[in-house]
Scaffold this motif. Structure first.
Motif, PDB file in Angstrom:
ATOM      1  N   SER A   1      -2.732  -8.091  18.064  1.00 43.37           N
ATOM      2  CA  SER A   1      -2.714  -9.337  18.831  1.00 43.37           C
ATOM      3  C   SER A   1      -2.543  -8.996  20.310  1.00 43.37           C
ATOM      4  CB  SER A   1      -1.559 -10.230  18.364  1.00 43.37           C
ATOM      5  OG  SER A   1      -0.316  -9.671  18.771  1.00 43.37           O
ATOM      6  N   ARG A   2      -2.678  -9.991  21.158  1.00 42.86           N
ATOM      7  CA  ARG A   2      -2.513  -9.796  22.605  1.00 42.86           C
ATOM      8  C   ARG A   2      -1.140  -9.202  22.918  1.00 42.86           C
ATOM      9  NH1 ARG A   2      -0.122 -13.785  25.940  1.00 42.86           N
ATOM     10  NH2 ARG A   2      -0.416 -13.358  28.159  1.00 42.86           N
ATOM     11  N   GLU A   3      -0.106  -9.773  22.349  1.00 48.83           N
ATOM     12  CA  GLU A   3       1.254  -9.297  22.608  1.00 48.83           C
ATOM     13  C   GLU A   3       1.454  -7.880  22.073  1.00 48.83           C
ATOM     14  OE1 GLU A   3       0.537 -12.276  21.223  1.00 48.83           O
ATOM     15  OE2 GLU A   3       1.104 -13.609  22.866  1.00 48.83           O
ATOM     16  N   GLU A   4       0.932  -7.609  20.872  1.00 49.28           N
ATOM     17  CA  GLU A   4       1.046  -6.268  20.296  1.00 49.28           C
ATOM     18  C   GLU A   4       0.269  -5.249  21.131  1.00 49.28           C
ATOM     19  OE1 GLU A   4       1.454  -7.390  15.549  1.00 49.28           O
ATOM     20  OE2 GLU A   4      -0.540  -7.309  16.481  1.00 49.28           O
ATOM     21  N   ALA A   5      -0.920  -5.633  21.573  1.00 46.00           N
ATOM     22  CA  ALA A   5      -1.746  -4.724  22.374  1.00 46.00           C
ATOM     23  C   ALA A   5      -1.061  -4.397  23.698  1.00 46.00           C
ATOM     24  CB  ALA A   5      -3.121  -5.337  22.616  1.00 46.00           C
ATOM     25  N   ALA A   6      -0.489  -5.415  24.331  1.00 44.34           N
ATOM     26  CA  ALA A   6       0.231  -5.194  25.586  1.00 44.34           C
ATOM     27  C   ALA A   6       1.403  -4.241  25.366  1.00 44.34           C
ATOM     28  CB  ALA A   6       0.716  -6.526  26.155  1.00 44.34           C
TER      29      ALA A   6
ATOM     30  N   PRO B   1     -11.288  -8.233  23.905  1.00 43.78           N
ATOM     31  CA  PRO B   1     -10.931  -8.368  22.488  1.00 43.78           C
ATOM     32  C   PRO B   1     -12.141  -8.607  21.596  1.00 43.78           C
ATOM     33  CG  PRO B   1     -10.538 -10.430  23.616  1.00 43.78           C
ATOM     34  CD  PRO B   1     -10.953  -9.440  24.677  1.00 43.78           C
ATOM     35  N   LYS B   2     -11.899  -8.466  20.319  1.00 38.24           N
ATOM     36  CA  LYS B   2     -12.871  -8.828  19.291  1.00 38.24           C
ATOM     37  C   LYS B   2     -12.434 -10.179  18.724  1.00 38.24           C
ATOM     38  CE  LYS B   2     -14.000  -4.112  18.010  1.00 38.24           C
ATOM     39  NZ  LYS B   2     -15.440  -4.107  18.158  1.00 38.24           N
ATOM     40  N   HIS B   3     -13.369 -10.902  18.160  1.00 35.87           N
ATOM     41  CA  HIS B   3     -13.048 -12.200  17.571  1.00 35.87           C
ATOM     42  C   HIS B   3     -13.404 -12.169  16.093  1.00 35.87           C
ATOM     43  CE1 HIS B   3     -12.142 -13.999  21.423  1.00 35.87           C
ATOM     44  NE2 HIS B   3     -13.186 -13.351  21.897  1.00 35.87           N
ATOM     45  N   ILE B   4     -12.438 -12.479  15.269  1.00 35.36           N
ATOM     46  CA  ILE B   4     -12.635 -12.570  13.823  1.00 35.36           C
ATOM     47  C   ILE B   4     -12.191 -13.966  13.418  1.00 35.36           C
ATOM     48  CG2 ILE B   4     -12.004 -11.678  11.565  1.00 35.36           C
ATOM     49  CD1 ILE B   4     -11.467  -8.973  12.902  1.00 35.36           C
ATOM     50  N   ASN B   5     -13.176 -14.810  13.094  1.00 30.37           N
ATOM     51  CA  ASN B   5     -12.908 -16.229  12.837  1.00 30.37           C
ATOM     52  C   ASN B   5     -12.148 -16.802  14.028  1.00 30.37           C
ATOM     53  OD1 ASN B   5     -14.296 -15.922  10.476  1.00 30.37           O
ATOM     54  ND2 ASN B   5     -12.490 -15.895   9.176  1.00 30.37           N
TER      55      ASN B   5
ATOM     56  N   ASP C   1       0.849  -1.193   0.000  1.00 28.82           N
ATOM     57  CA  ASP C   1       0.000   0.000   0.000  1.00 28.82           C
ATOM     58  C   ASP C   1       0.883   1.241   0.000  1.00 28.82           C
ATOM     59  OD1 ASP C   1      -1.945   1.948   0.411  1.00 28.82           O
ATOM     60  OD2 ASP C   1      -3.015   0.766   1.892  1.00 28.82           O
ATOM     61  N   ALA C   2       0.586   2.201  -0.860  1.00 24.08           N
ATOM     62  CA  ALA C   2       1.378   3.422  -0.928  1.00 24.08           C
ATOM     63  C   ALA C   2       1.163   4.293   0.306  1.00 24.08           C
ATOM     64  CB  ALA C   2       1.014   4.208  -2.188  1.00 24.08           C
ATOM     65  N   ILE C   3       0.041   4.113   0.988  1.00 17.89           N
ATOM     66  CA  ILE C   3      -0.259   4.883   2.194  1.00 17.89           C
ATOM     67  C   ILE C   3       0.122   4.029   3.402  1.00 17.89           C
ATOM     68  CG2 ILE C   3      -2.056   5.991   3.556  1.00 17.89           C
ATOM     69  CD1 ILE C   3      -3.635   6.329   0.949  1.00 17.89           C
ATOM     70  N   SER C   4       0.918   4.585   4.281  1.00 21.31           N
ATOM     71  CA  SER C   4       1.336   3.852   5.470  1.00 21.31           C
ATOM     72  C   SER C   4       0.429   4.224   6.638  1.00 21.31           C
ATOM     73  CB  SER C   4       2.786   4.215   5.804  1.00 21.31           C
ATOM     74  OG  SER C   4       3.178   3.559   6.978  1.00 21.31           O
ATOM     75  N   TYR C   5      -0.070   3.229   7.331  1.00 21.90           N
ATOM     76  CA  TYR C   5      -0.931   3.475   8.481  1.00 21.90           C
ATOM     77  C   TYR C   5      -0.767   2.330   9.469  1.00 21.90           C
ATOM     78  CZ  TYR C   5      -3.694   0.474   5.447  1.00 21.90           C
ATOM     79  OH  TYR C   5      -4.094  -0.537   4.616  1.00 21.90           O
ATOM     80  N   PRO C   6      -0.981   2.610  10.748  1.00 20.03           N
ATOM     81  CA  PRO C   6      -0.837   1.536  11.743  1.00 20.03           C
ATOM     82  C   PRO C   6      -2.008   0.566  11.664  1.00 20.03           C
ATOM     83  CG  PRO C   6      -1.595   3.544  12.793  1.00 20.03           C
ATOM     84  CD  PRO C   6      -1.310   3.879  11.351  1.00 20.03           C
ATOM     85  N   PRO C   7      -1.792  -0.676  12.044  1.00 18.38           N
ATOM     86  CA  PRO C   7      -2.905  -1.636  12.021  1.00 18.38           C
ATOM     87  C   PRO C   7      -3.959  -1.267  13.055  1.00 18.38           C
ATOM     88  CG  PRO C   7      -1.006  -2.575  13.124  1.00 18.38           C
ATOM     89  CD  PRO C   7      -0.564  -1.264  12.548  1.00 18.38           C
ATOM     90  N   ARG C   8      -5.216  -1.517  12.745  1.00 21.45           N
ATOM     91  CA  ARG C   8      -6.305  -1.243  13.687  1.00 21.45           C
ATOM     92  C   ARG C   8      -6.445  -2.376  14.690  1.00 21.45           C
ATOM     93  NH1 ARG C   8     -11.358   1.758  13.515  1.00 21.45           N
ATOM     94  NH2 ARG C   8     -12.240   1.389  15.568  1.00 21.45           N
ATOM     95  N   GLY C   9      -6.243  -3.618  14.240  1.00 22.25           N
ATOM     96  CA  GLY C   9      -6.364  -4.773  15.117  1.00 22.25           C
ATOM     97  C   GLY C   9      -4.997  -5.263  15.570  1.00 22.25           C
TER      98      GLY C   9
ATOM     99  N   ARG D   1      -9.226 -15.661  15.094  1.00 23.04           N
ATOM    100  CA  ARG D   1      -8.305 -14.648  15.627  1.00 23.04           C
ATOM    101  C   ARG D   1      -8.933 -13.880  16.777  1.00 23.04           C
ATOM    102  NH1 ARG D   1      -4.720 -11.495  12.384  1.00 23.04           N
ATOM    103  NH2 ARG D   1      -3.968 -11.107  14.473  1.00 23.04           N
ATOM    104  N   THR D   2      -8.129 -13.559  17.759  1.00 23.26           N
ATOM    105  CA  THR D   2      -8.516 -12.709  18.882  1.00 23.26           C
ATOM    106  C   THR D   2      -7.686 -11.443  18.761  1.00 23.26           C
ATOM    107  OG1 THR D   2      -8.985 -14.624  20.262  1.00 23.26           O
ATOM    108  CG2 THR D   2      -8.622 -12.537  21.400  1.00 23.26           C
ATOM    109  N   ILE D   3      -8.353 -10.296  18.587  1.00 28.17           N
ATOM    110  CA  ILE D   3      -7.632  -9.045  18.364  1.00 28.17           C
ATOM    111  C   ILE D   3      -8.223  -7.921  19.208  1.00 28.17           C
ATOM    112  CG2 ILE D   3      -6.861  -9.620  16.028  1.00 28.17           C
ATOM    113  CD1 ILE D   3      -9.119  -7.864  14.969  1.00 28.17           C
ATOM    114  N   TRP D   4      -7.379  -6.947  19.502  1.00 29.03           N
ATOM    115  CA  TRP D   4      -7.796  -5.764  20.247  1.00 29.03           C
ATOM    116  C   TRP D   4      -7.827  -4.578  19.296  1.00 29.03           C
ATOM    117  CZ3 TRP D   4      -5.914  -9.858  22.724  1.00 29.03           C
ATOM    118  CH2 TRP D   4      -6.454 -10.160  23.973  1.00 29.03           C
TER     119      TRP D   4
END
Length: 83
Positions: A14-19, A41-45, A4-12, A47-50
């Motif tokens: 992981s547990r370790e990333e969120a911590a 967290p939210k659940h997508i399939n 992607d030409a536009i750089s942006y931080p991820p919205r979701g 995956r558990t994400i914050w």
């Protein structure tokens, strides 16, 4: 996946990333989720994400250490923001 030409931080995150995002280890982060200081967290399939935005809101709500800001916020709520 195409770069992607536009750089942006991820919205979701992981547990370790969120911590890491809020500056604590995974064990303390789990404790904070359990006692409500951090969002659940939210659940997508499978995956558990914050949600990064929800983490920002929760982090902002944490009390300040001896800064007096929390007292000012509480006083403002009691006064209805009127002075």
């Amino acid at each position: 996946m195409k770069a992607d030409a536009i750089s942006y931080p991820p919205r979701g995150l992981s547990r370790e990333e969120a911590a890491r995002y809020v500056g604590v280890g995974p064990t303390l982060f789990d404790e904070m989720v359990g006692d409500g200081r951090m969002p659940r967290p939210k659940h997508i399939n499978s995956r558990t994400i914050w949600d990064r935005v929800a983490l920002d809101i929760a982090f902002t709500s944490l009390p300040e250490k001896d800064s007096g800001l929390q007292e000012l916020l509480e006083r403002s709520k009691r006064d209805g923001g009127k002075r």
